[in-house]
Design an enzyme around this catalytic site. Structure first.
Site, short mmCIF file in Angstrom:
data_model
loop_
_atom_site.label_atom_id
_atom_site.label_comp_id
_atom_site.label_asym_id
_atom_site.label_seq_id
_atom_site.Cartn_x
_atom_site.Cartn_y
_atom_site.Cartn_z
N ASN A 118 -6.00 1.95 4.21
CA ASN A 118 -5.03 0.93 4.60
C ASN A 118 -3.63 1.43 4.23
O ASN A 118 -3.16 1.21 3.11
CB ASN A 118 -5.35 -0.38 3.89
CG ASN A 118 -4.49 -1.54 4.36
OD1 ASN A 118 -3.45 -1.35 5.00
ND2 ASN A 118 -4.91 -2.76 4.07
N HIS A 121 -1.14 0.48 1.08
CA HIS A 121 -0.99 1.65 0.20
C HIS A 121 0.48 2.03 0.04
O HIS A 121 0.92 2.36 -1.08
CB HIS A 121 -1.76 2.84 0.77
CG HIS A 121 -1.50 4.12 0.04
ND1 HIS A 121 -0.51 5.00 0.43
CD2 HIS A 121 -2.07 4.66 -1.07
CE1 HIS A 121 -0.49 6.03 -0.40
NE2 HIS A 121 -1.42 5.85 -1.31
N HIS A 164 -7.30 -8.73 -5.26
CA HIS A 164 -8.55 -8.87 -4.50
C HIS A 164 -9.42 -9.99 -5.08
O HIS A 164 -9.98 -10.80 -4.33
CB HIS A 164 -9.32 -7.55 -4.51
CG HIS A 164 -8.84 -6.57 -3.49
ND1 HIS A 164 -7.71 -5.81 -3.66
CD2 HIS A 164 -9.34 -6.21 -2.27
CE1 HIS A 164 -7.54 -5.02 -2.61
NE2 HIS A 164 -8.52 -5.26 -1.75
#
Length: 522
Positions: free
Chosen positions: A394, A398, A433
């Site tokens: 990603n 990133h 996350h």
């Protein structure tokens, strides 16, 4: 006769009509058969050349992606191995007009065939669902109650998103603009800066911190609606931080002369940034000359197809399995069987998430906004190390973590603290996350945090860029399969445990203890 054949052959080679006599072509049968054989040989040669050209094109595409990655690494490193550019946090990402890698790969028929295989699998899922419904209920039933439940209360989602967007559009932009004007026009710069920073932090915490959480908990939104609110909350936080991070140093450096106005980013550029598929703010980006609306429509249709694909995966591969598992007592045997049952659907969900969001969704918005830099990901599937996988999976996220997390920490702490900077970025990513999954599912089960901050960190330092053998690519894919199986398995078991054994209290341990560990289903 031979002269006639010679004239005919030379005429065909030169592109002229063959000589005729009384309306019939004058040629020898044996010569004609030889010419046909020669034509077949030429066609076979052309076929071989075309195949070689396709292979060369594929190699060039992959080599280009790998070369870009290496050049990005080398450009940040001098001959002694020191990262000079990382010492200066003002040297940021450079946007270049380029296509997404899958768009280039799909031009090759061999790659398109793999894509067609996934479409065929979608049709098989639909047919199997219809067949099972017909056998069980005696009629064809293809209802989407799961969709209606998961995306419920969309009205609440829309007005909550509108408030978050309105604040992100007007709040940070005008606060930083007012601060910039006061900073160069008053004597008490430190007090002005501290006051404006407190105002901005308070407003950010209220509208992009507390408000979306309150909406999710107050209205008890279903899972998909929860994820929309929380993911948009994180996107707005990252976008506004990037704008502040890129604008404030410019205001510090550029002192307007007497009688001149402060140079400040335009409101149109900030509005464009809030919608364009990047988390790094720039006053201008490379733009395409026209919009391909058919390309936009196809991408949205692919997203819709991916959502249906996810529906069939859940209905056919997840719900029947874990509904049966939920009636069994929690044991090692139950966990292992559920884990292996979840491995295949987990990997399909990962691939669908990558294709639907990182390719189709981002490319659709990039095309509508004429945004030319389409490198939202690289060839992560060829990674032989988890270090490279994390860098290429990603690119959008990133880049934000690298420039505003890792590199800024190196600038503050020094080059000796590379490992600490890396661990800090991993910890931040793991916490975000886990925050998304906790609020999205409505229960605390730190599977994502443990796999990301624990196993992920270990893999990042052990399975590093020194691993080049194809064997390591097999190992990486095996670990991905197992990891996705763990996520799907444990979260599904906990979901049904929360339904069958709801919480009876509000104590701390009651909230953080997984129900699947103690639920007996008796």
């Amino acid at each position: 006769m031979s002269s006639g054949v010679t004239r005919r052959t030379s005429a065909q080679v030169s592109g002229e009509n063959p000589p005729q006599k009384n309306g019939f072509i004058n040629y020898d049968n044996l010569t004609y058969l030889k010419e046909m054989a020669q034509s077949r040989d030429e066609i076979e040669k052309i076929k071989a050349d075309v195949i070689n050209q396709v292979k060369l094109q594929l190699n060039e595409v992959l080599d280009k992606a790998l070369t870009d990655s290496k050049q990005n690494t080398l450009s940040n490193t001098d001959g002694k191995g020191n990262s000079n550019s990382r010492d200066n946090p003002e040297q940021g990402k450079v946007f270049v007009a380029r296509r997404s890698l899958l768009d280039e790969l799909f031009e090759i028929s061999h790659i398109r065939t793999i894509y067609h295989m996934f479409i065929a699998a979608l049709f098989l899922f639909a047919l199997s669902t219809l067949a099972v419904d017909y056998i069980d209920q005696g009629r064809l039933v293809l209802d989407f109650d799961l969709f209606l439940y998961a995306f419920g209360q969309l009205t609440t989602v829309i007005w909550a998103w509108g408030l978050m967007f309105g604040y992100t559009l007007l709040g940070p932009y005008h606060v930083v603009r007012v601060w910039g004007g006061l900073y160069h026009s008053c004597q008490k710069r430190t007090r002005v800066t501290a006051g404006m920073a407190l105002i901005l932090c308070a407003s950010q915490l209220s509208m992009l911190g507390i408000f979306p959480v309150c909406v999710v908990l107050r209205y008890q939104l279903p899972p998909a609606s929860r994820f929309i609110i929380i993911l948009e909350q994180i996107r707005f936080v990252m976008k506004s931080y990037s704008f502040i991070r890129e604008t404030v140093p410019v205001v510090f450096r550029n002192t307007p002369q007497k009688g001149e106005l402060l140079t400040y980013p335009s409101f149109q550029s900030y509005l464009y940034f809030l919608f364009c598929p990047t988390l790094i703010y720039r006053e201008a980006y490379p733009r395409n000359s026209h919009i391909r609306w058919n390309y936009v429509g196809k991408n949205f249709l692919k997203i819709l197809g991916s959502v249906f694909y996810l529906y069939f995966i859940l209905v056919r591969l997840c719900i029947p399995v874990f509904m049966n598992k939920s009636s069994q007592a929690f044991s090692t045997r139950t966990l292992i069987l559920a884990l292996f049952h979840a491995t295949f659907p987990g990997m399909l969900i990962l691939m669908l998430g990558f294709y639907a969001f990182l390719h189709c969704w981002l490319n659709a918005f990039a095309e509508m906004l004429s945004f030319a830099d389409r490198m939202f990901y690289k060839d992560w599937w060829n990674s032989t190390s988890f270090t490279n996988y994390y860098r290429t999976w990603n690119i959008v996220v990133h880049d934000w973590l690298y420039y505003y997390g890792y590199r800024d920490l190196l600038w503050l702490l020094g080059q000796k603290f590379r490992s600490m900077a890396t661990l800090s970025v991993f910890a931040l990513s793991a916490l975000v996350h886990e925050y998304v999954f906790t609020l999205g599912f409505g229960f605390f089960y730190p599977v994502m945090f443990c796999t990301f901050a624990g196993i992920g960190v270990v893999f990042n330092f052990t399975l590093n860029d020194k691993r080049k053998s194809p064997v390591w690519n097999v190992i990486m894919w095996t670990c991905l399969f197992i990891g996705q199986g763990v996520h799907v398995c444990l979260y599904c078991l906990e979901w049904y445990a929360q339904i069958h054994c709801p919480r009876t209290g509000t104590s701390f341990w009651e909230l953080v203890t997984p129900r699947s560990w103690t639920c007996s289903y008796q």
